[in-house]
Design a protein around this motif. Structure first.
Motif, PDB file in Angstrom:
ATOM      1  N   ARG A  87      36.995  24.945  36.641  1.00  0.00           N
ATOM      2  CA  ARG A  87      37.094  23.495  36.858  1.00  0.00           C
ATOM      3  C   ARG A  87      38.088  23.175  37.974  1.00  0.00           C
ATOM      4  NH1 ARG A  87      39.360  24.668  31.962  1.00  0.00           N
ATOM      5  NH2 ARG A  87      41.592  24.364  31.811  1.00  0.00           N
ATOM      6  N   PHE A  88      38.904  24.174  38.358  1.00  0.00           N
ATOM      7  CA  PHE A  88      39.849  24.018  39.455  1.00  0.00           C
ATOM      8  C   PHE A  88      39.279  24.665  40.712  1.00  0.00           C
ATOM      9  CE2 PHE A  88      42.459  24.387  35.564  1.00  0.00           C
ATOM     10  CZ  PHE A  88      42.964  23.099  35.546  1.00  0.00           C
ATOM     11  N   GLU A  89      39.527  24.044  41.839  1.00  0.00           N
ATOM     12  CA  GLU A  89      38.983  24.544  43.101  1.00  0.00           C
ATOM     13  C   GLU A  89      39.550  25.918  43.465  1.00  0.00           C
ATOM     14  OE1 GLU A  89      36.176  24.122  45.878  1.00  0.00           O
ATOM     15  OE2 GLU A  89      36.562  22.679  44.301  1.00  0.00           O
ATOM     16  N   TRP A  90      40.805  26.169  43.159  1.00  0.00           N
ATOM     17  CA  TRP A  90      41.425  27.449  43.517  1.00  0.00           C
ATOM     18  C   TRP A  90      40.860  28.618  42.713  1.00  0.00           C
ATOM     19  CZ3 TRP A  90      43.757  29.645  39.363  1.00  0.00           C
ATOM     20  CH2 TRP A  90      44.198  28.802  38.359  1.00  0.00           C
ATOM     21  N   ALA A  91      40.177  28.363  41.619  1.00  0.00           N
ATOM     22  CA  ALA A  91      39.596  29.449  40.818  1.00  0.00           C
ATOM     23  C   ALA A  91      38.459  30.135  41.568  1.00  0.00           C
ATOM     24  CB  ALA A  91      39.108  28.918  39.486  1.00  0.00           C
ATOM     25  N   VAL A  93      38.568  30.885  44.695  1.00  0.00           N
ATOM     26  CA  VAL A  93      39.261  31.905  45.499  1.00  0.00           C
ATOM     27  C   VAL A  93      39.527  33.129  44.630  1.00  0.00           C
ATOM     28  CG1 VAL A  93      41.348  32.413  46.819  1.00  0.00           C
ATOM     29  CG2 VAL A  93      40.276  30.158  46.993  1.00  0.00           C
ATOM     30  N   LEU A  94      39.887  32.905  43.379  1.00  0.00           N
ATOM     31  CA  LEU A  94      40.075  34.001  42.438  1.00  0.00           C
ATOM     32  C   LEU A  94      38.761  34.759  42.231  1.00  0.00           C
ATOM     33  CD1 LEU A  94      42.305  35.212  40.653  1.00  0.00           C
ATOM     34  CD2 LEU A  94      41.603  33.648  38.852  1.00  0.00           C
ATOM     35  N   GLY A  95      37.657  34.044  42.207  1.00  0.00           N
ATOM     36  CA  GLY A  95      36.342  34.674  42.106  1.00  0.00           C
ATOM     37  C   GLY A  95      36.034  35.543  43.321  1.00  0.00           C
ATOM     38  N   TRP A  96      36.399  35.055  44.508  1.00  0.00           N
ATOM     39  CA  TRP A  96      36.209  35.863  45.715  1.00  0.00           C
ATOM     40  C   TRP A  96      37.067  37.120  45.646  1.00  0.00           C
ATOM     41  CZ3 TRP A  96      32.392  35.695  48.968  1.00  0.00           C
ATOM     42  CH2 TRP A  96      31.708  34.495  49.194  1.00  0.00           C
ATOM     43  N   ALA A  97      38.299  36.997  45.158  1.00  0.00           N
ATOM     44  CA  ALA A  97      39.180  38.163  45.033  1.00  0.00           C
ATOM     45  C   ALA A  97      38.584  39.180  44.060  1.00  0.00           C
ATOM     46  CB  ALA A  97      40.568  37.724  44.572  1.00  0.00           C
ATOM     47  N   LEU A  98      37.978  38.687  42.999  1.00  0.00           N
ATOM     48  CA  LEU A  98      37.329  39.582  42.039  1.00  0.00           C
ATOM     49  C   LEU A  98      36.166  40.336  42.696  1.00  0.00           C
ATOM     50  CD1 LEU A  98      37.231  40.515  39.074  1.00  0.00           C
ATOM     51  CD2 LEU A  98      35.650  38.649  38.653  1.00  0.00           C
ATOM     52  N   GLN A  99      35.434  39.658  43.553  1.00  0.00           N
ATOM     53  CA  GLN A  99      34.333  40.323  44.252  1.00  0.00           C
ATOM     54  C   GLN A  99      34.861  41.449  45.142  1.00  0.00           C
ATOM     55  OE1 GLN A  99      31.357  39.410  43.137  1.00  0.00           O
ATOM     56  NE2 GLN A  99      32.521  37.890  42.004  1.00  0.00           N
ATOM     57  N   VAL A 100      35.992  41.223  45.799  1.00  0.00           N
ATOM     58  CA  VAL A 100      36.596  42.250  46.651  1.00  0.00           C
ATOM     59  C   VAL A 100      37.063  43.435  45.807  1.00  0.00           C
ATOM     60  CG1 VAL A 100      38.560  42.739  48.175  1.00  0.00           C
ATOM     61  CG2 VAL A 100      37.237  40.632  48.465  1.00  0.00           C
ATOM     62  N   LEU A 101      37.642  43.158  44.634  1.00  0.00           N
ATOM     63  CA  LEU A 101      38.103  44.243  43.767  1.00  0.00           C
ATOM     64  C   LEU A 101      36.939  45.086  43.245  1.00  0.00           C
ATOM     65  CD1 LEU A 101      40.922  42.440  41.748  1.00  0.00           C
ATOM     66  CD2 LEU A 101      41.177  44.206  43.504  1.00  0.00           C
ATOM     67  N   GLY A 120      28.552  40.589  45.291  1.00  0.00           N
ATOM     68  CA  GLY A 120      29.218  39.784  46.314  1.00  0.00           C
ATOM     69  C   GLY A 120      28.226  38.888  47.038  1.00  0.00           C
ATOM     70  N   GLY A 121      27.052  39.427  47.329  1.00  0.00           N
ATOM     71  CA  GLY A 121      26.007  38.613  47.956  1.00  0.00           C
ATOM     72  C   GLY A 121      25.522  37.497  47.048  1.00  0.00           C
ATOM     73  N   MET A 122      25.361  37.832  45.767  1.00  0.00           N
ATOM     74  CA  MET A 122      24.953  36.792  44.806  1.00  0.00           C
ATOM     75  C   MET A 122      26.018  35.702  44.717  1.00  0.00           C
ATOM     76  SD  MET A 122      23.215  39.111  41.796  1.00  0.00           S
ATOM     77  CE  MET A 122      23.730  38.008  40.534  1.00  0.00           C
ATOM     78  N   TRP A 123      27.284  36.109  44.697  1.00  0.00           N
ATOM     79  CA  TRP A 123      28.397  35.150  44.602  1.00  0.00           C
ATOM     80  C   TRP A 123      28.388  34.241  45.838  1.00  0.00           C
ATOM     81  CZ3 TRP A 123      31.798  33.462  41.095  1.00  0.00           C
ATOM     82  CH2 TRP A 123      32.911  32.752  41.545  1.00  0.00           C
TER      83      TRP A 123
END
Length: 152
Positions: A87-91, A93-101, A120-123
């Motif tokens: 529900r927060f916009e910064w989350a 970015v956390l999702g993108w970081a998870l894709q990198v991990l 990552g492509g799906m995200w």
């Protein structure tokens, strides 16, 4: 029986009262939660595979064999936290970081490069298309616009 529906019990509130409606959930948040939920299962299974392979050959990079399970558990917790914070916009970015991990897990098992690239492509697709559809819905709902017409 004044003010109640004919088949309503005595003392029931008026049937003409409109129910409260919540605003529509953004499509981008829905798509993000779907992708992350599927990733939870994939992370769990990948951690088990990497752990099972490390027991035979010794841990990757000389690490103890329990490290893949612990790392998988941390990634699963990170995905769960991200799902609850969407529900927060910064989350996002956390999702993108998870894709990198997840992509970086390819260092432990090369098959994870493929899995990380697919998710990552799906995200990325869900973030781009979900945001586009949410903007279109907001434009349609804006006062002074006609539904179905593009703004000039």
């Amino acid at each position: 029986m004044t003010g109640t529906a004919p088949d309503a019990p005595e003392g029931a509130p008026d049937a003409a009262v409109e129910p409260t409606t919540r605003p529509a959930r953004p499509l981008r948040r829905t798509l993000a939660s779907i992708v992350l939920t599927f990733e939870l299962l994939i992370i769990f299974l990948a951690a088990l595979v990497i752990w099972g392979l490390s027991r035979e050959d010794g841990g990757p990079f000389g690490l103890p064999s329990w490290v893949p399970l612990a790392a998988g558990g941390v990634l699963i917790l990170l995905a769960l936290v991200t799902i609850t914070l969407l529900r927060f916009e910064w989350a996002y970015v956390l999702g993108w970081a998870l894709q990198v991990l997840i992509l970086a897990a390819g260092l432990l098992n090369p098959a994870m490069y493929l899995v990380g690239a697919i998710f990552g492509g799906m995200w990325a697709y869900c973030m781009i298309v979900g945001a586009r559809i949410d903007r279109a819905r907001a434009a349609e709902a804006a006062p002074g616009t006609e539904p179905g017409k593009e703004p000039a």
